[in-house]
Design a protein around this motif. Structure first.
Motif, short mmCIF file in Angstrom:
data_model
loop_
_atom_site.label_atom_id
_atom_site.label_comp_id
_atom_site.label_asym_id
_atom_site.label_seq_id
_atom_site.Cartn_x
_atom_site.Cartn_y
_atom_site.Cartn_z
N MET A 171 0.84 -1.19 0.00
CA MET A 171 0.00 0.00 0.00
C MET A 171 0.88 1.24 0.00
O MET A 171 2.05 1.21 0.37
CB MET A 171 -0.90 0.01 1.24
N SER A 172 0.33 2.34 -0.45
CA SER A 172 1.04 3.60 -0.35
C SER A 172 1.19 3.98 1.11
O SER A 172 0.48 3.49 1.98
CB SER A 172 0.28 4.69 -1.11
N ARG A 173 2.11 4.90 1.36
CA ARG A 173 2.38 5.29 2.74
C ARG A 173 1.14 5.92 3.38
O ARG A 173 0.80 5.59 4.52
CB ARG A 173 3.55 6.28 2.77
N GLU A 174 0.47 6.78 2.66
CA GLU A 174 -0.70 7.45 3.23
C GLU A 174 -1.83 6.47 3.45
O GLU A 174 -2.54 6.53 4.45
CB GLU A 174 -1.13 8.59 2.32
N GLU A 175 -2.00 5.54 2.50
CA GLU A 175 -3.06 4.54 2.65
C GLU A 175 -2.79 3.64 3.84
O GLU A 175 -3.71 3.23 4.55
CB GLU A 175 -3.17 3.72 1.37
N LEU B 238 -3.59 2.38 10.22
CA LEU B 238 -2.70 2.06 11.33
C LEU B 238 -3.24 2.66 12.61
O LEU B 238 -3.71 3.80 12.65
CB LEU B 238 -1.29 2.60 11.05
N ASP B 239 -3.18 1.88 13.68
CA ASP B 239 -3.65 2.32 14.99
C ASP B 239 -2.80 3.48 15.48
O ASP B 239 -1.58 3.49 15.34
CB ASP B 239 -3.60 1.16 15.98
N ALA C 299 0.44 11.59 10.23
CA ALA C 299 -0.99 11.41 10.48
C ALA C 299 -1.65 12.73 10.86
O ALA C 299 -2.80 12.99 10.47
CB ALA C 299 -1.20 10.37 11.57
N ARG C 300 -0.96 13.56 11.61
CA ARG C 300 -1.53 14.85 11.97
C ARG C 300 -1.72 15.74 10.75
O ARG C 300 -2.70 16.49 10.67
CB ARG C 300 -0.62 15.54 12.99
N ARG C 301 -0.81 15.65 9.79
CA ARG C 301 -0.99 16.42 8.56
C ARG C 301 -2.20 15.92 7.76
O ARG C 301 -2.90 16.70 7.12
CB ARG C 301 0.29 16.36 7.72
N ILE C 302 -2.41 14.60 7.78
CA ILE C 302 -3.58 14.05 7.10
C ILE C 302 -4.87 14.49 7.81
O ILE C 302 -5.86 14.85 7.17
CB ILE C 302 -3.49 12.53 7.01
N LEU C 303 -4.84 14.46 9.14
CA LEU C 303 -6.03 14.87 9.90
C LEU C 303 -6.38 16.33 9.66
O LEU C 303 -7.56 16.71 9.69
CB LEU C 303 -5.80 14.63 11.39
N ALA C 304 -5.34 17.16 9.43
CA ALA C 304 -5.60 18.59 9.18
C ALA C 304 -6.34 18.82 7.87
O ALA C 304 -6.95 19.87 7.69
CB ALA C 304 -4.28 19.36 9.19
N ARG C 305 -6.29 17.84 6.95
CA ARG C 305 -6.96 17.99 5.65
C ARG C 305 -8.35 17.35 5.63
O ARG C 305 -9.07 17.50 4.66
CB ARG C 305 -6.11 17.36 4.54
N LEU C 306 -8.70 16.63 6.69
CA LEU C 306 -10.00 15.96 6.71
C LEU C 306 -11.13 16.97 6.91
O LEU C 306 -10.96 18.00 7.55
CB LEU C 306 -10.04 14.91 7.82
N SER C 307 -12.28 16.64 6.38
CA SER C 307 -13.48 17.45 6.57
C SER C 307 -14.60 16.55 7.09
O SER C 307 -14.56 15.33 6.93
CB SER C 307 -13.91 18.11 5.26
N PHE D 47 -22.51 4.06 17.58
CA PHE D 47 -21.34 3.53 18.28
C PHE D 47 -20.29 3.22 17.22
O PHE D 47 -20.48 2.34 16.40
CB PHE D 47 -21.74 2.28 19.06
N ARG D 48 -19.19 3.98 17.22
CA ARG D 48 -18.18 3.85 16.19
C ARG D 48 -16.79 3.73 16.81
O ARG D 48 -16.55 4.15 17.93
CB ARG D 48 -18.20 5.07 15.26
N ALA D 49 -15.87 3.13 16.04
CA ALA D 49 -14.48 3.04 16.45
C ALA D 49 -13.78 4.37 16.14
O ALA D 49 -14.22 5.13 15.28
CB ALA D 49 -13.78 1.88 15.74
N GLY D 50 -12.67 4.63 16.82
CA GLY D 50 -11.92 5.86 16.59
C GLY D 50 -10.44 5.67 16.81
O GLY D 50 -9.77 6.54 17.37
N HIS D 51 -9.89 4.53 16.34
CA HIS D 51 -8.50 4.19 16.62
C HIS D 51 -7.56 4.54 15.49
O HIS D 51 -6.34 4.43 15.65
CB HIS D 51 -8.40 2.68 16.91
N ASN D 52 -8.06 4.96 14.33
CA ASN D 52 -7.18 5.32 13.22
C ASN D 52 -7.85 6.39 12.38
O ASN D 52 -8.98 6.83 12.65
CB ASN D 52 -6.82 4.09 12.38
N ILE D 53 -7.15 6.80 11.32
CA ILE D 53 -7.65 7.87 10.46
C ILE D 53 -8.89 7.42 9.71
O ILE D 53 -9.85 8.19 9.53
CB ILE D 53 -6.55 8.34 9.50
N ALA D 54 -8.89 6.19 9.24
CA ALA D 54 -10.05 5.69 8.49
C ALA D 54 -11.31 5.71 9.34
O ALA D 54 -12.41 5.99 8.83
CB ALA D 54 -9.76 4.28 7.98
#
Length: 422
Positions: free
Chosen positions: A148-152, A157-158, A170-178, A385-392
């Protein structure tokens, strides 16, 4: 308090090695400042250097202040002081799969973070620590066709297993999420040429301007307004790795333009409830989270979920909830307070909100079951009720907010509780 001068006249190399060892600990996330380095030097001057175990425990007592620091310290100590060849082993574990070579085992999160802190930018293609180039006579063939690509990879990843560099990415990816949200329909109506309902009053007023002759029928539609988002984030010791990532995500939502939310509020809780909304509105994420951490004095402390939710209902609910607010509750549900207090507080929170979504990192385990008393007290009052352990998992919040199958979700939560009870 005045300390006696250091009695290490014949060990200047040891002091230099100790300073470099402390630098590796700081890169790995341990609070190894200059004061701890001086304390470690004094401790070594007192206990001596003849016994290897004494040397290890003396340094650990000076540099480790929390239980989660122990595995990272042990790996860095092994890399730096006890096993020089282990660093080469860790570098090989950080490479992709090589044809014809089977990996001995996967690197643990603490081992990987320890290796990267000591390597500090050294890659397998770069010169090693001694400055000697690696031999070029061996050609390594890497098969990256199915990787997989690094971002994928980072998206799945937990957060707890990420290294220092991976968490920064990961923080840079989170900054781009909407987090888009559908507007809420109010009970009031507004003029709309394509509205579904006729507006008789407006039609009659228009007819009176023309002598009572009807010129057409006006139509109307229900008004729309954007809801507010309230995030209640658990910052206790068991949630520290996840709460930091969630707060980065919340900062991005607070500063996003055109996100759709009317307002975004942030609260942290451990042993008390703390409002960090004004800190999250700062443009610089590091300064904003540093100010939020200074405001929340109970960071990585104990957990009193029931007490904190009850205080939020009493002190802040009427100020920030309004009508149609969506609440995100980020916690593992492991509470030491009275379950009855937690249940009543969650019931009131659920009745005050348009939708209550619980994000629990423990859902990353396939065999998760609501066995803890705190989880059983929270679960009947949440809408999702949702998980919140990774970016996905955080990206999946958008799907949860736009979902319409509330009845199916309630039925799933009820089955989960009944299965745990049986």
């Amino acid at each position: 308090m005045e300390y006696a001068p250091l009695d290490l006249p014949d060990n200047p190399q040891l002091l230099r090695n100790l300073a470099h060892f402390a630098r590796a600990l700081r890169v790995a996330g341990l609070p190894a400042g200059s004061g701890r380095v001086m304390d470690a030097a004094r401790a070594l001057a007192s206990v001596g250097f003849t016994d290897r175990d004494t040397f290890f425990y003396a340094l650990r007592a000076c540099f480790c202040t929390r239980p989660e620091h122990l595995p990272i310290f042990a790996q860095i100590f092994r890399l730096y002081w006890r096993d020089p060849r282990y660093m080469e082993h860790m570098m090989s574990l950080m490479l992709p799969a090589i044809r014809g070579v089977a990996e001995e085992r996967q690197a643990k999160p603490a081992e990987k973070r320890a290796a990267e802190s000591l390597l500090d930018g050294i890659t397998p293609e770069a010169p090693d620590i001694k400055g000697e180039d690696r031999p070029q006579d061996t050609e390594i063939e890497i098969d990256a066709s199915l990787t997989m690509s690094r971002e994928e990879r980072l998206r799945s990843l937990d957060f707890e297993q990420m290294s220092v560099a991976e968490m920064a990415e990961a923080r840079r990816i989170l900054a781009r999420l909407s987090l888009p949200v559908p507007p809420l329909l109010t009970r009031r109506y507004a003029a709309d040429a394509n509205g579904p309902k006729p507006d008789w009053r407006r039609s009659l007023r228009q007819a009176m301007r023309h002598g009572g002759e009807m010129q057409g029928f006006a139509r109307k539609a229900r008004r729309e307004r954007m809801p507010a988002l309230i995030c209640l984030c658990d910052i206790s010791g068991s949630m520290s790795a996840y709460s930091r990532a969630v707060l980065h995500f919340l900062h991005a939502l607070s500063n996003a333009k055109g996100a759709g939310w009317s307002k975004v509020y942030g609260f942290t809780f451990g042993t008390r409830i703390t409002n960090i909304t004004r800190h999250l509105r700062g443009r610089d994420v590091d300064a904003a989270l540093a100010a939020a951490g200074a405001e929340a004095q109970d960071w990585e402390g104990g957990t009193r979920i029931g007490y904190c939710i009850d205080r939020f209902n009493r002190d802040w609910s009427r100020r920030v909830m309004g009508q149609g607010a969506i609440v995100l509750l980020i916690t593992d549900g492991l509470d030491r307070d009275d379950p009855e207090l937690l249940s009543s507080a969650m019931q009131r929170l659920s009745l005050s909100s348009k939708r209550l979504i619980w994000i629990n990192p423990l859902l990353r385990w396939e065999g998760f079951a609501p066995k803890a008393a705190g989880i059983r007290a929270i679960l009947p009052h949440v809408d999702m009720f949702r998980a919140g352990h990774n970016i996905a998992a955080l990206q999946g919040l958008a799907e949860a907010l736009n979902a319409r199958g509330d009845f199916n979700e309630k039925a799933r939560l009820a089955r989960m509780l009944s299965d745990a009870a049986s």
